[in-house]
Structure formats: structure tokens, C-alpha cells
Design a protein around this motif. Sequence first.
Motif, PDB file in Angstrom:
ATOM      1  N   PRO A  75       0.820  -1.227   0.000  1.00 20.29           N
ATOM      2  CA  PRO A  75       0.000   0.000   0.000  1.00 20.29           C
ATOM      3  C   PRO A  75       0.849   1.269   0.000  1.00 20.29           C
ATOM      4  O   PRO A  75       0.971   1.973   1.005  1.00 20.29           O
ATOM      5  N   VAL A  76       1.462   1.556  -1.148  1.00 17.45           N
ATOM      6  CA  VAL A  76       2.352   2.719  -1.265  1.00 17.45           C
ATOM      7  C   VAL A  76       1.568   4.006  -1.068  1.00 17.45           C
ATOM      8  O   VAL A  76       0.387   4.103  -1.425  1.00 17.45           O
ATOM      9  N   THR A  77       2.237   5.010  -0.513  1.00 21.65           N
ATOM     10  CA  THR A  77       1.569   6.278  -0.214  1.00 21.65           C
ATOM     11  C   THR A  77       1.675   7.286  -1.354  1.00 21.65           C
ATOM     12  O   THR A  77       0.797   8.127  -1.519  1.00 21.65           O
ATOM     13  N   ALA A 100       8.412  15.474   3.464  1.00 24.06           N
ATOM     14  CA  ALA A 100       8.275  14.262   4.277  1.00 24.06           C
ATOM     15  C   ALA A 100       7.511  13.213   3.487  1.00 24.06           C
ATOM     16  O   ALA A 100       6.520  13.522   2.808  1.00 24.06           O
ATOM     17  N   THR A 101       7.969  11.976   3.580  1.00 23.02           N
ATOM     18  CA  THR A 101       7.305  10.898   2.859  1.00 23.02           C
ATOM     19  C   THR A 101       7.496   9.570   3.571  1.00 23.02           C
ATOM     20  O   THR A 101       8.408   9.417   4.399  1.00 23.02           O
ATOM     21  N   ALA A 102       6.646   8.630   3.244  1.00 21.32           N
ATOM     22  CA  ALA A 102       6.777   7.242   3.690  1.00 21.32           C
ATOM     23  C   ALA A 102       6.488   6.359   2.488  1.00 21.32           C
ATOM     24  O   ALA A 102       5.697   6.715   1.615  1.00 21.32           O
ATOM     25  N   PHE A 103       7.149   5.214   2.442  1.00 21.79           N
ATOM     26  CA  PHE A 103       6.993   4.317   1.292  1.00 21.79           C
ATOM     27  C   PHE A 103       5.598   3.702   1.254  1.00 21.79           C
ATOM     28  O   PHE A 103       4.927   3.693   0.229  1.00 21.79           O
ATOM     29  N   PHE A 104       5.166   3.168   2.405  1.00 23.12           N
ATOM     30  CA  PHE A 104       3.844   2.544   2.449  1.00 23.12           C
ATOM     31  C   PHE A 104       3.187   2.825   3.786  1.00 23.12           C
ATOM     32  O   PHE A 104       3.798   3.329   4.727  1.00 23.12           O
ATOM     33  N   GLN A 113       2.215  -4.663   8.596  1.00 26.55           N
ATOM     34  CA  GLN A 113       2.883  -4.368   9.866  1.00 26.55           C
ATOM     35  C   GLN A 113       3.911  -5.456  10.159  1.00 26.55           C
ATOM     36  O   GLN A 113       4.937  -5.198  10.785  1.00 26.55           O
ATOM     37  N   HIS A 114       3.639  -6.688   9.683  1.00 20.64           N
ATOM     38  CA  HIS A 114       4.577  -7.791   9.876  1.00 20.64           C
ATOM     39  C   HIS A 114       5.909  -7.501   9.190  1.00 20.64           C
ATOM     40  O   HIS A 114       6.964  -7.917   9.673  1.00 20.64           O
ATOM     41  N   LEU A 115       5.871  -6.805   8.066  1.00 20.65           N
ATOM     42  CA  LEU A 115       7.103  -6.482   7.340  1.00 20.65           C
ATOM     43  C   LEU A 115       8.046  -5.686   8.241  1.00 20.65           C
ATOM     44  O   LEU A 115       9.233  -5.999   8.355  1.00 20.65           O
ATOM     45  N   ILE A 116       7.514  -4.651   8.878  1.00 19.78           N
ATOM     46  CA  ILE A 116       8.322  -3.843   9.802  1.00 19.78           C
ATOM     47  C   ILE A 116       8.777  -4.688  10.984  1.00 19.78           C
ATOM     48  O   ILE A 116       9.927  -4.603  11.436  1.00 19.78           O
ATOM     49  N   HIS A 117       7.894  -5.540  11.486  1.00 13.40           N
ATOM     50  CA  HIS A 117       8.212  -6.386  12.640  1.00 13.40           C
ATOM     51  C   HIS A 117       9.398  -7.298  12.353  1.00 13.40           C
ATOM     52  O   HIS A 117      10.303  -7.450  13.179  1.00 13.40           O
ATOM     53  N   PHE A 118       9.423  -7.891  11.166  1.00 13.58           N
ATOM     54  CA  PHE A 118      10.516  -8.792  10.820  1.00 13.58           C
ATOM     55  C   PHE A 118      11.826  -8.048  10.604  1.00 13.58           C
ATOM     56  O   PHE A 118      12.895  -8.554  10.932  1.00 13.58           O
ATOM     57  N   ALA A 261       7.599   3.172   6.645  1.00 13.75           N
ATOM     58  CA  ALA A 261       6.154   3.006   6.850  1.00 13.75           C
ATOM     59  C   ALA A 261       5.549   4.187   7.589  1.00 13.75           C
ATOM     60  O   ALA A 261       6.207   4.848   8.390  1.00 13.75           O
ATOM     61  N   PHE A 262       4.293   4.436   7.293  1.00 15.83           N
ATOM     62  CA  PHE A 262       3.481   5.411   8.002  1.00 15.83           C
ATOM     63  C   PHE A 262       2.398   4.637   8.730  1.00 15.83           C
ATOM     64  O   PHE A 262       1.550   3.990   8.090  1.00 15.83           O
ATOM     65  N   ALA A 263       2.449   4.665  10.060  1.00 12.26           N
ATOM     66  CA  ALA A 263       1.490   3.901  10.856  1.00 12.26           C
ATOM     67  C   ALA A 263       0.202   4.697  10.993  1.00 12.26           C
ATOM     68  O   ALA A 263       0.120   5.646  11.765  1.00 12.26           O
ATOM     69  N   ASP A 264      -0.788   4.320  10.230  1.00 15.78           N
ATOM     70  CA  ASP A 264      -2.064   5.015  10.229  1.00 15.78           C
ATOM     71  C   ASP A 264      -2.970   4.398  11.280  1.00 15.78           C
ATOM     72  O   ASP A 264      -3.928   3.683  10.983  1.00 15.78           O
ATOM     73  N   ILE A 265      -2.614   4.685  12.554  1.00 14.91           N
ATOM     74  CA  ILE A 265      -3.353   4.080  13.667  1.00 14.91           C
ATOM     75  C   ILE A 265      -3.817   5.136  14.654  1.00 14.91           C
ATOM     76  O   ILE A 265      -3.362   6.241  14.634  1.00 14.91           O
TER      77      ILE A 265
END
Length: 265
Positions: A75-77, A100-104, A113-118, A261-265
Motif C-alpha cells: 500500500p504505497v503512499t 516528508a514521505t513514507a513508502f507505504f 505491519q509484519h514487514l516492519i516487525h521482521f 512506513a506510516f502507521a495510520d493508527i
Amino acid sequence: MEPMILFSTLFNLTDANIVFCTYITDFKFFPAMNRLARLNINVLEFFFPTLCVTCGNRLVTQEKFLCIDCWHDLPVTNFHLHCENKMGQLFWGRVKIENATAFFTYNKGSNYQHLIHFIKYKGLKELGFETGRRFGIALSSSPQFNSVDIILPVPLHPKKQKMRGYNQSEWIAKGISESMGKTVSVNNLRRNLHTSTQTRKNRYERWENVDNIFEVTRTVEFEGKHILLVDDVVTTGSTLESCAFQLLRIKNVKVSIATLAFADI
């Protein structure tokens, strides 16, 4: 991460299959590949198939870390194509940021979120490099980001980096650097205090946790430069704000920000 250490993690089969098989099938562990070595790999793949870190499906030949479908559906931004974007708005009225930017982006509990976790906790620093490399290709198409002089990863405290074995932001920065052809600066921006984790803190607590903890040791390296500050993920932006605040004390410095990543939480 050493191969023998990976054996000890195999009790958690989901994580272990991904981490172990990703490393063990990397040819760098077999400098003289022969039939026996290839047979060993095939046997390992049978018992411990390499899995996609996001969807958990088995990877096929030539796929590494993520399956082709998950790379395609990332989900690219596209924040790098728009000067005013959701991530840039995080820093309005707080600190002067050029871009400012984030890849996804991801929501809490999502597969991505698992991608960042790993990358961050499971030792897959090479995944950070590969995702950073893909991010760098996108940034190269943006005049705002292609004009940066130096790529600067957010540092970990030496104690935390020793425990983890690496700085995930540095590996992401190296991947971006490979695609953009920009220099990565390490060891000049230092983290002087070992702070507690940010995970369960609110915005004010996060800012209080990182206020005045960064220091630039050789200001001359950054004078007159446009610096791309790189981190793995942004939530409230407190850590990046603290870094940027220190950098902007240096003569004629400009700061832009890029996170994986941009955490949209």
C-alpha cells in the motif's frame, strides 16, 4: 544473525520458517555450491519452506522475503509526489521540514505491519535493505527528494544496537542509497540516552522520552547540506522531530524525512 542461532528459534515455526530459510538459502553461506549443498537446501525447503513475511504463503523460486503478489499490493503512499501530504502535516508547527514521505502505510494488525516487525525484531535486516532499495527508486523520481545531499539514518543507542545486532534504519538507508546514489552518514548523529520503548506512549510521553537525546559530533559535515533523515516507521513523529531539531541548529542545513512506513493508527 548466525545460522546456528537460527536453529534455536525453530520452536516458533511460523517465524522460524521465514527467518531460517531466508538466510539458509542465501548462497553466501555456500561459497562453493555443489550438488550436495543443493540437495541439503532442497531438504531444508521441504521441512522448513520459505514463507512470505506478510501473507505467510510459500515463496517460489526467485522470490525472497515477500511473494510477488505482496510486493505488488504494497500500500504505497506516493507522498513523495505531493508536497502537502498526511505525513508532512505531522510536523506542521513543530519543526521546519522541507519534505516528508513514507513508502507505504499500514493499519495496526495488518499484514504489512509484519514487514516492519521482521525487519526490526526478527533479524531480517536484508529485508530492510531491499525495501529501502525499492523506496529509493521511487524517491529518485521526485525532484524534491533527488536533491538531497546526505542520507542520515536515525541512530539507536549503542546499548540497544548491541542487543539487536544492527540498526534497522541504517539498513533501510543503505538500500535507499543504492538506488539514489547518495552518501549515507553514520556515527555523526549520536543518541546519547538509552530511552524506554515508544510503543505504548502517547504523543506527549513520546516527545518527553526523546527530548534532547541526540547530538551531532561533527557539525562541519552537515553544514549547508540537504539531509534526508531516515527511519523505519513514523507514528507521532516525536523521534524524527527531536533529530531534526538538532540538525537544524547547524548552519544552512535543510532536513527532509523518509520512513519506510506510516502507521495510520
